[in-house]
Design an enzyme around this catalytic site. Structure first.
Site, PDB file in Angstrom:
ATOM      1  N   GLU A  53      -2.311  14.819   0.587  1.00 54.98           N
ATOM      2  CA  GLU A  53      -0.850  14.641   0.546  1.00 54.98           C
ATOM      3  C   GLU A  53      -0.396  14.341  -0.885  1.00 54.98           C
ATOM      4  OE1 GLU A  53       0.615  12.021   3.603  1.00 54.98           O
ATOM      5  OE2 GLU A  53       0.462  13.666   5.031  1.00 54.98           O
ATOM      6  N   LYS A  86       6.117  16.556  11.048  1.00 57.00           N
ATOM      7  CA  LYS A  86       5.635  15.366  10.321  1.00 57.00           C
ATOM      8  C   LYS A  86       6.818  14.429  10.007  1.00 57.00           C
ATOM      9  CE  LYS A  86       2.938  13.106   7.239  1.00 57.00           C
ATOM     10  NZ  LYS A  86       1.695  12.467   7.333  1.00 57.00           N
TER      11      LYS A  86
HETATM   12  C1  LIG Z   1      -1.252   6.541   1.209  1.00 52.69           C
HETATM   13  C2  LIG Z   1      -1.399   6.343   2.693  1.00 52.69           C
HETATM   14  C3  LIG Z   1      -0.719   7.196   3.558  1.00 52.69           C
HETATM   15  C4  LIG Z   1      -0.830   7.031   4.943  1.00 52.69           C
HETATM   16  N1  LIG Z   1      -0.154   7.900   5.749  1.00 52.69           N
HETATM   17  C5  LIG Z   1      -0.238   7.768   7.088  1.00 52.69           C
HETATM   18  C6  LIG Z   1       0.469   8.663   7.946  1.00 52.69           C
HETATM   19  O1  LIG Z   1       1.150   9.581   7.495  1.00 52.69           O
HETATM   20  N2  LIG Z   1       0.354   8.471   9.280  1.00 52.69           N
HETATM   21  C7  LIG Z   1      -0.405   7.446   9.814  1.00 52.69           C
HETATM   22  O2  LIG Z   1      -0.458   7.316  11.050  1.00 52.69           O
HETATM   23  N3  LIG Z   1      -1.077   6.593   9.027  1.00 52.69           N
HETATM   24  C8  LIG Z   1      -1.019   6.726   7.676  1.00 52.69           C
HETATM   25  N4  LIG Z   1      -1.707   5.853   6.875  1.00 52.69           N
HETATM   26  C9  LIG Z   1      -2.494   4.767   7.506  1.00 52.69           C
HETATM   27  C10 LIG Z   1      -1.560   3.634   7.885  1.00 52.69           C
HETATM   28  O3  LIG Z   1      -0.842   3.227   6.733  1.00 52.69           O
HETATM   29  C11 LIG Z   1      -2.381   2.454   8.421  1.00 52.69           C
HETATM   30  O4  LIG Z   1      -3.184   2.903   9.492  1.00 52.69           O
HETATM   31  C12 LIG Z   1      -1.451   1.341   8.929  1.00 52.69           C
HETATM   32  O5  LIG Z   1      -0.615   0.889   7.877  1.00 52.69           O
HETATM   33  C13 LIG Z   1      -2.273   0.159   9.448  1.00 52.69           C
HETATM   34  O6  LIG Z   1      -1.382  -0.805   9.914  1.00 52.69           O
HETATM   35  P1  LIG Z   1      -1.775  -2.342   9.922  1.00 52.69           P
HETATM   36  O7  LIG Z   1      -0.571  -3.054  10.430  1.00 52.69           O
HETATM   37  O8  LIG Z   1      -3.076  -2.523  10.595  1.00 52.69           O
HETATM   38  O9  LIG Z   1      -2.041  -2.720   8.409  1.00 52.69           O
HETATM   39  P2  LIG Z   1      -1.118  -2.699   7.117  1.00 52.69           P
HETATM   40  O10 LIG Z   1      -0.040  -1.695   7.224  1.00 52.69           O
HETATM   41  O11 LIG Z   1      -2.085  -2.592   5.979  1.00 52.69           O
HETATM   42  O12 LIG Z   1      -0.440  -4.133   7.129  1.00 52.69           O
HETATM   43  C14 LIG Z   1      -1.177  -5.295   6.838  1.00 52.69           C
HETATM   44  C15 LIG Z   1      -0.237  -6.340   6.279  1.00 52.69           C
HETATM   45  O13 LIG Z   1      -0.952  -7.566   6.096  1.00 52.69           O
HETATM   46  C16 LIG Z   1      -0.668  -8.102   4.811  1.00 52.69           C
HETATM   47  N5  LIG Z   1      -1.844  -8.860   4.353  1.00 52.69           N
HETATM   48  C17 LIG Z   1      -3.047  -8.364   3.951  1.00 52.69           C
HETATM   49  N6  LIG Z   1      -3.872  -9.372   3.574  1.00 52.69           N
HETATM   50  C18 LIG Z   1      -3.175 -10.518   3.741  1.00 52.69           C
HETATM   51  C19 LIG Z   1      -3.498 -11.887   3.539  1.00 52.69           C
HETATM   52  N7  LIG Z   1      -4.680 -12.280   3.060  1.00 52.69           N
HETATM   53  N8  LIG Z   1      -2.559 -12.801   3.847  1.00 52.69           N
HETATM   54  C20 LIG Z   1      -1.359 -12.423   4.338  1.00 52.69           C
HETATM   55  N9  LIG Z   1      -0.995 -11.134   4.548  1.00 52.69           N
HETATM   56  C21 LIG Z   1      -1.899 -10.203   4.254  1.00 52.69           C
HETATM   57  C22 LIG Z   1      -0.425  -6.862   3.958  1.00 52.69           C
HETATM   58  O14 LIG Z   1       0.332  -7.193   2.813  1.00 52.69           O
HETATM   59  C23 LIG Z   1       0.329  -5.959   4.924  1.00 52.69           C
HETATM   60  O15 LIG Z   1       1.699  -6.214   4.902  1.00 52.69           O
HETATM   61  C24 LIG Z   1      -1.628   5.993   5.486  1.00 52.69           C
HETATM   62  C25 LIG Z   1      -2.311   5.128   4.609  1.00 52.69           C
HETATM   63  C26 LIG Z   1      -2.219   5.311   3.228  1.00 52.69           C
HETATM   64  C27 LIG Z   1      -2.989   4.413   2.300  1.00 52.69           C
END
Ligand SMILES: Cc1cc2nc3c(=O)[nH]c(=O)nc-3n(C[C@H](O)[C@H](O)[C@H](O)COP(=O)(O)OP(=O)(O)OC[C@H]3O[C@@H](n4cnc5c(N)ncnc54)[C@H](O)[C@@H]3O)c2cc1C
Length: 297
Positions: A66, A270
């Protein structure tokens, strides 16, 4: 306790990857990448050093593909900043495997390769990166690629806090119970990218995606309510609506259910998936503020 610490960039211990390549994991790091490229283009204006015009993206998974698609669309702007012809801006994507986007079938992979070729992307397959030094990627059999910008998109793992907290884990992910509780803790839920949830159909953990993360949140919330009412919790199940990878703004490829889609229709799908997520997570305010309404250009 609900643990939803998310992902972080994973360098697999490759020397220099964390220090000499830029990561791209969130909006601030994406802005840093953009600012870095613009700074290198401006620097070219003074130093006329050809390598400043080169951009290397490490890894041809979702993020890498991407990203190169988006970079290719911005070549003209980069060239203008540097004061050179567009052809002088070179974009490379270096991948260890002999293919790209392993989650899609061969037909979609081939489509993507053709589209990248049309965009002038140099795709280096079967080229495992060995080390990264300042302005230089060493890969394969001692080959090297010098570039003003090196971006690491070769992988992510769950947060390091998971291992630091003593959970049994692999790459920052805990193999949770079917109801998303941590093994041995009925009052600790682990959801999102730090959870490895077994898909009984494929006998493999579900991939880490935003779609699945959101669903784990919903299921955990429901299970907490069940626990408070002294009712049995329910197992997590997920039926994918599809997934897609964009190649720039109006091209993409992916699956809608089991149906392969590519080109403009895939890019439309998308953007619709993104809009649906915004609506579900942030409501109408978020949808109108961040939604993708650029459907025809
Ligand atoms: C560039 C990129 C593009 C992507 N595109 C897609 C897509 O098009 N479609 C799709 O389905 N998925 C996509 N993904 C994957 C998707 O972003 C993740 O699967 C999703 O964000 C996971 O959600 P989560 O809530 O588990 O974690 P996260 O979104 O990572 O959220 C975790 C949160 O916890 C906080 N945190 C972390 N450590 C600490 C700490 N020690 N103390 C307090 N807070 C903390 C972080 O700041 C964050 O806000 C992409 C990922 C990347 C990197």
């Amino acid at each position: 306790v609900v643990v939803a610490l998310g992902f972080e960039s994973e360098t697999f211990g490759i020397a220099g990857a964390a220090t000499h390549a830029l990561e791209m994991v969130d909006i601030p790091s994406a802005k840093k990448v953009q600012d870095h490229i613009v700074a290198k283009m401006k620097q070219y204006g003074q130093q006329k050093e050809e390598n400043l015009l080169k951009i290397v993206v490490c890894g041809a998974g979702f993020t890498g593909i991407e990203l190169v698609g988006a970079l290719a669309e911005n070549k003209a702007t980069f060239a203008q900043t540097a004061g050179v012809e567009v052809e002088k801006i070179e974009i490379y994507c270096v991948e260890a495997m002999d293919t790209i986007l392993p989650m899609f079938n061969e037909g979609l992979q081939d489509y993507c390769k053709k589209e990248l070729n049309k965009l002038g992307i140099h795709l280096l397959l079967s080229s495992p990166i060995k080390t990264i030094e300042v302005g230089c990627v060493f890969y394969g059999d001692n080959q090297k690629l010098e570039a003003g910008t090196i971006i690491w998109t070769a992988g992510v793992s769950g947060s390091h806090v998971i291992a630091d907290s003593g959970f049994e884990q692999r790459r920052g992910r805990v193999m949770v119970n079917p109801d998303l509780t941590a093994p041995g803790y009925e009052n600790v839920y682990i959801i999102g990218d730090v959870a490895a949830v077994m898909d009984e159909k494929s006998k493999r953990p579900y991939p880490t995606t935003a779609q699945i993360s959101l669903k784990t949140g919903e299921v955990a919330a429901r299970n907490i309510t069940f626990q408070l009412r002294n009712k049995p919790t329910q197992a997590f199940h997920f039926k994918s609506l599809g997934s897609g990878a964009s190649i720039g703004n109006t091209d993409a490829l992916g699956l809608v259910g089991n149906m392969a889609v590519k080109g403009y229709p895939a890019s439309f799908v998308k953007k619709m998936i993104m809009n649906k997520s915004l609506l579900e997570t942030g409501g109408t305010k978020e949808f109108f503020a961040k939604g993708r309404f650029d459907l025809y250009h």
